[in-house]
Each structure stands twice: as structure tokens, then as C-alpha cells.
Design a protein around this motif. Structure first.
Motif, PDB file in Angstrom:
ATOM      1  N   HIS A   1       0.852  -1.197   0.000  1.00  0.00           N
ATOM      2  CA  HIS A   1       0.000   0.000   0.000  1.00  0.00           C
ATOM      3  C   HIS A   1       0.887   1.247   0.000  1.00  0.00           C
ATOM      4  O   HIS A   1       1.987   1.235   0.556  1.00  0.00           O
ATOM      5  CB  HIS A   1      -0.897   0.042   1.233  1.00  0.00           C
ATOM      6  N   THR A   2       0.369   2.313  -0.584  1.00  0.00           N
ATOM      7  CA  THR A   2       1.078   3.589  -0.605  1.00  0.00           C
ATOM      8  C   THR A   2       0.374   4.609   0.287  1.00  0.00           C
ATOM      9  O   THR A   2      -0.721   4.376   0.790  1.00  0.00           O
ATOM     10  CB  THR A   2       1.141   4.170  -2.028  1.00  0.00           C
ATOM     11  N   GLY A   3       0.987   5.773   0.428  1.00  0.00           N
ATOM     12  CA  GLY A   3       0.400   6.900   1.157  1.00  0.00           C
ATOM     13  C   GLY A   3       1.473   7.928   1.458  1.00  0.00           C
ATOM     14  O   GLY A   3       2.620   7.565   1.734  1.00  0.00           O
ATOM     15  N   GLY A   4       1.121   9.192   1.385  1.00  0.00           N
ATOM     16  CA  GLY A   4       2.080  10.251   1.641  1.00  0.00           C
ATOM     17  C   GLY A   4       2.316  10.474   3.126  1.00  0.00           C
ATOM     18  O   GLY A   4       1.394  10.416   3.930  1.00  0.00           O
TER      19      GLY A   4
ATOM     20  N   ASN B   1      -1.847  11.700   2.561  1.00  0.00           N
ATOM     21  CA  ASN B   1      -2.495  12.271   1.376  1.00  0.00           C
ATOM     22  C   ASN B   1      -1.705  11.933   0.120  1.00  0.00           C
ATOM     23  O   ASN B   1      -0.994  10.934   0.105  1.00  0.00           O
ATOM     24  CB  ASN B   1      -2.682  13.773   1.574  1.00  0.00           C
ATOM     25  N   GLU B   2      -1.835  12.728  -0.925  1.00  0.00           N
ATOM     26  CA  GLU B   2      -1.192  12.442  -2.204  1.00  0.00           C
ATOM     27  C   GLU B   2       0.306  12.167  -2.045  1.00  0.00           C
ATOM     28  O   GLU B   2       0.943  12.682  -1.126  1.00  0.00           O
ATOM     29  CB  GLU B   2      -1.411  13.606  -3.167  1.00  0.00           C
ATOM     30  N   ILE B   3       0.839  11.394  -2.985  1.00  0.00           N
ATOM     31  CA  ILE B   3       2.220  10.926  -2.867  1.00  0.00           C
ATOM     32  C   ILE B   3       3.186  11.728  -3.742  1.00  0.00           C
ATOM     33  O   ILE B   3       4.244  11.228  -4.134  1.00  0.00           O
ATOM     34  CB  ILE B   3       2.335   9.424  -3.189  1.00  0.00           C
ATOM     35  N   GLY B   4       2.858  12.975  -4.028  1.00  0.00           N
ATOM     36  CA  GLY B   4       3.719  13.831  -4.838  1.00  0.00           C
ATOM     37  C   GLY B   4       4.892  14.391  -4.060  1.00  0.00           C
ATOM     38  O   GLY B   4       5.305  13.856  -3.023  1.00  0.00           O
ATOM     39  N   ASN B   5       5.409  15.543  -4.515  1.00  0.00           N
ATOM     40  CA  ASN B   5       6.653  16.081  -3.949  1.00  0.00           C
ATOM     41  C   ASN B   5       6.445  16.941  -2.703  1.00  0.00           C
ATOM     42  O   ASN B   5       7.376  17.595  -2.242  1.00  0.00           O
ATOM     43  CB  ASN B   5       7.412  16.880  -5.014  1.00  0.00           C
TER      44      ASN B   5
ATOM     45  N   TYR C   1       8.699   7.985  -3.905  1.00  0.00           N
ATOM     46  CA  TYR C   1       7.980   6.816  -4.413  1.00  0.00           C
ATOM     47  C   TYR C   1       8.570   6.228  -5.687  1.00  0.00           C
ATOM     48  O   TYR C   1       8.600   4.986  -5.837  1.00  0.00           O
ATOM     49  CB  TYR C   1       6.484   7.100  -4.540  1.00  0.00           C
ATOM     50  N   PRO C   2       9.054   7.014  -6.642  1.00  0.00           N
ATOM     51  CA  PRO C   2       9.687   6.374  -7.805  1.00  0.00           C
ATOM     52  C   PRO C   2      10.850   5.461  -7.416  1.00  0.00           C
ATOM     53  O   PRO C   2      10.986   4.359  -7.946  1.00  0.00           O
ATOM     54  CB  PRO C   2      10.141   7.567  -8.647  1.00  0.00           C
TER      55      PRO C   2
ATOM     56  N   LYS D   1      -4.893   9.306 -10.651  1.00  0.00           N
ATOM     57  CA  LYS D   1      -4.145   9.225 -11.905  1.00  0.00           C
ATOM     58  C   LYS D   1      -2.706   9.690 -11.701  1.00  0.00           C
ATOM     59  O   LYS D   1      -1.753   9.085 -12.208  1.00  0.00           O
ATOM     60  CB  LYS D   1      -4.832  10.064 -12.975  1.00  0.00           C
ATOM     61  N   GLU D   2      -2.530  10.758 -10.930  1.00  0.00           N
ATOM     62  CA  GLU D   2      -1.196  11.256 -10.627  1.00  0.00           C
ATOM     63  C   GLU D   2      -0.393  10.237  -9.844  1.00  0.00           C
ATOM     64  O   GLU D   2       0.792   9.994 -10.113  1.00  0.00           O
ATOM     65  CB  GLU D   2      -1.305  12.570  -9.845  1.00  0.00           C
ATOM     66  N   GLY D   3      -1.032   9.611  -8.851  1.00  0.00           N
ATOM     67  CA  GLY D   3      -0.347   8.603  -8.044  1.00  0.00           C
ATOM     68  C   GLY D   3       0.101   7.408  -8.876  1.00  0.00           C
ATOM     69  O   GLY D   3       1.202   6.888  -8.700  1.00  0.00           O
TER      70      GLY D   3
END
Length: 299
Positions: free
Chosen positions: A241-244, A249-253, A259-260, A291-293
Motif C-alpha cells: 500500500h502507498t500513502g504520503g 495524502n497524495e504521494i507527490g513532492n 515513491y519512484p 491518476k497522478e499517483g
């Protein structure tokens, strides 16, 4: 492919029957193709190294049929944490239920406490059978809260409580996965809150049909050292599972996990199971967040 051929054949037959192949056929094909064109525009050019999934509970305000349809268009292969009455909805669209559950599954009242064994065993035996019948490969289980139970006793009781279920799972080609959760922020007193405890339980049970659900969000809070842990213990892990972090919340910067890099480490281990997005979207368009995730994790 056959769908496209049949559609073109239908368009041609309609056009011929009207005696107007040119104009009529063009209009009909355009009308029939509009939905598919929109779907193609929404798709991500995926690399194929990750089997993408998403947890249903993060998108509860979107009807399941709609979520499955749109999720498939943006790259989902499966949806996590679906109950039996929901399985057919996603399977009819060509998606999988990547992790089965039911309303009785309890994070707090789990297998570390013998007073719950009889009830849980009866309920899980039925769920495992249902999942097997529908071709679902994984069912989630939980350790339960400590409530004064020592680490050693929690391991012993969990192994005893799960024994009959693991044997049933072996016969039915189903894998039970116990989730690693943090006990600092979200699930106070939960016992399976460190990877080594979970590893000890897998070693005690000694079955290929019992593994861990490695939740990256939760284990970042409890342990950190995510990539090294994955490299060391990947054979024990059946699901991710993922998660920021912080905030889930979102897993962006805007959060601390790379995450990459984590996904590349998972791919390098040869993992072929599902990686499910389990962050709580804050974007107005929750599917855009998903979609971003997916794009971030598609390495």
C-alpha cells in the motif's frame, strides 16, 4: 480486438442498409467512437512493470461502478478491500479484487487474542471459500490491538488462531496477508506495527499462503528505512500500500517519501503482485489525484 471489429462491421451494415456509406457511416462511427476516444485520452502510457490497484475506501463517495470504469481507464488493474457483494461489479469490467475483506474484519479485535478466535475462524473460513470461488487470490487479516498482550504471546496466539485458516487457504489457492499498521498516529496499540514482528509470525506459520501487507505509509512512520527493508524482507511480502507521509495524502513532492525510487526497488525484487494506492485524496478531482499517483509509481 473483436469488439472493435464487430463495431466496425455494425457501422458498415447500417451504412449499406441506408444506401449512404459515406456520410451516414462517418456520423455513426463518430458517435459510436466518442466514448472510446474519451477513454483513450484519459489513459496513461504505462510501462507494464507495476500492477496498479487502489483501495476502495479512499473513494467511497464515487459509486463503485463509476470508480471501476474510470479507474480502469487511468490504469487500474484491480481494486482493494472489496466486500463479497462488490466483487462482481469490478470483475464484470475486467478488473480484479486484489484484496478481499468483509464487514467483520477488525483491526482492533484480531488473532492475537484467543477470545476472538472461534468467531473469526468461522467468518474467515466462509470468506476464504467465497474468495476462492470467485478467483480472488488474497484476503486481509489483522493482528488486533495488544491490550496488554506481550509480543511473544501475541505471536503464539496469532499463529494458533490463523492455523486452521491458513490450511483452508492452502487448499483453496488463497493467500492471507496481515497488514503492518502504525501504532503512533492511526492505530494506537495495534500489535503488528513493526516489520520484524510480522516476519516472526510468517516464520512461525511457515506457509506460502501467509504473507505480509507492507504498507509503506505506516512503516515509514514506525521504522523508516523503506527500501532497505523491502530488499531484505521482500519474500515475506504479498502486497503493498502507498500513502504520503505525513498526512496520508497524495504521494507527490510535498511529502517525504521518494515513491519512484521505492517502486524501482520493488520491481527489482521481481514482485508480481499488486501495489495499491491508499492515500486520502485532497484534490477536488479525486480521480485526478489517483491518476497522478499511478503515474508517479509507474516506473
Amino acid at each position: 480486438m473483436s469488439h472493435n471489429i464487430n463495431r466496425r462491421k455494425a457501422v458498415k451494415n447500417i451504412s449499406l442498409s441506408l444506401g449512404a456509406i459515406g456520410l451516414t457511416g462517418t456520423i455513426t462511427a463518430s458517435s459510436l467512437g466518442e466514448k472510446e476516444d474519451n477513454r483513450i485520452r484519459n489513459q496513461i502510457d504505462l510501462k507494464g512493470n507495476i500492477n496498479h490497484a487502489a483501495c476502495r475506501w479512499c473513494y467511497q463517495d464515487i459509486p463503485l461502478q463509476e470508480f471501476a470504469e474510470k479507474g480502469k481507464d487511468i490504469g487500474l488493474k484491480a481494486i482493494d478491500l472489496l466486500k463479497p457483494e462488490e466483487w462482481q461489479t469490478v470483475q464484470s469490467l475486467g478488473l480484479e479484487c486484489s484484496l478481499a475483506t468483509d464487514t467483520f474484519a477488525s483491526i482492533t479485535d484480531g488473532f492475537n487474542n484467543p477470545k476472538y478466535h472461534e468467531k473469526l475462524q468461522k467468518q474467515y473460513l466462509e470468506l476464504i471459500s467465497k474468495a476462492s470461488y470467485k478467483g480472488i487470490k488474497q484476503v486481509i487479516v489483522f493482528s488486533g490491538n495488544r491490550n496488554g498482550i506481550s509480543e511473544e504471546m501475541g505471536l503464539e496466539q496469532s499463529a494458533k488462531g490463523l492455523d486452521i485458516l491458513v490450511k483452508h487457504a492452502e487448499k483453496n489457492n488463497v493467500t492471507l496477508v496481515m497488514e503492518l499498521l502504525n501504532s503512533k498516529v492511526d492505530h494506537k496499540d495495534y500489535q503488528c506495527d513493526h516489520t520484524p514482528w510480522g516476519i516472526s509470525l510468517v516464520d512461525k506459520i511457515r506457509s506460502n499462503n501467509f504473507k505480509l501487507l507492507y504498507d509503506i505509509y505506516h512503516m515509514q512512520i514506525m521504522e523508516g528505512d523503506i527500501i532497505a527493508t523491502i530488499n531484505k524482507y521482500n519474500k515475506y511480502i504479498g502486497h503493498y500500500h502507498t500513502g504520503g507521509v505525513p498526512g496520508r495524502n497524495e504521494i507527490g513532492n510535498k511529502q517525504e517519501l521518494n515513491y519512484p525510487a521505492i517502486m524501482k526497488a520493488i520491481v527489482k525484487t521481481g514482485f508480481k503482485g499488486y501495489i495499491a494506492q491508499e492515500f486520502i485524496p485532497t484534490y477536488p478531482d479525486k480521480l485526478a489525484a489517483l491518476k497522478e499517483g499511478i503515474a508517479i509509481c509507474d516506473v
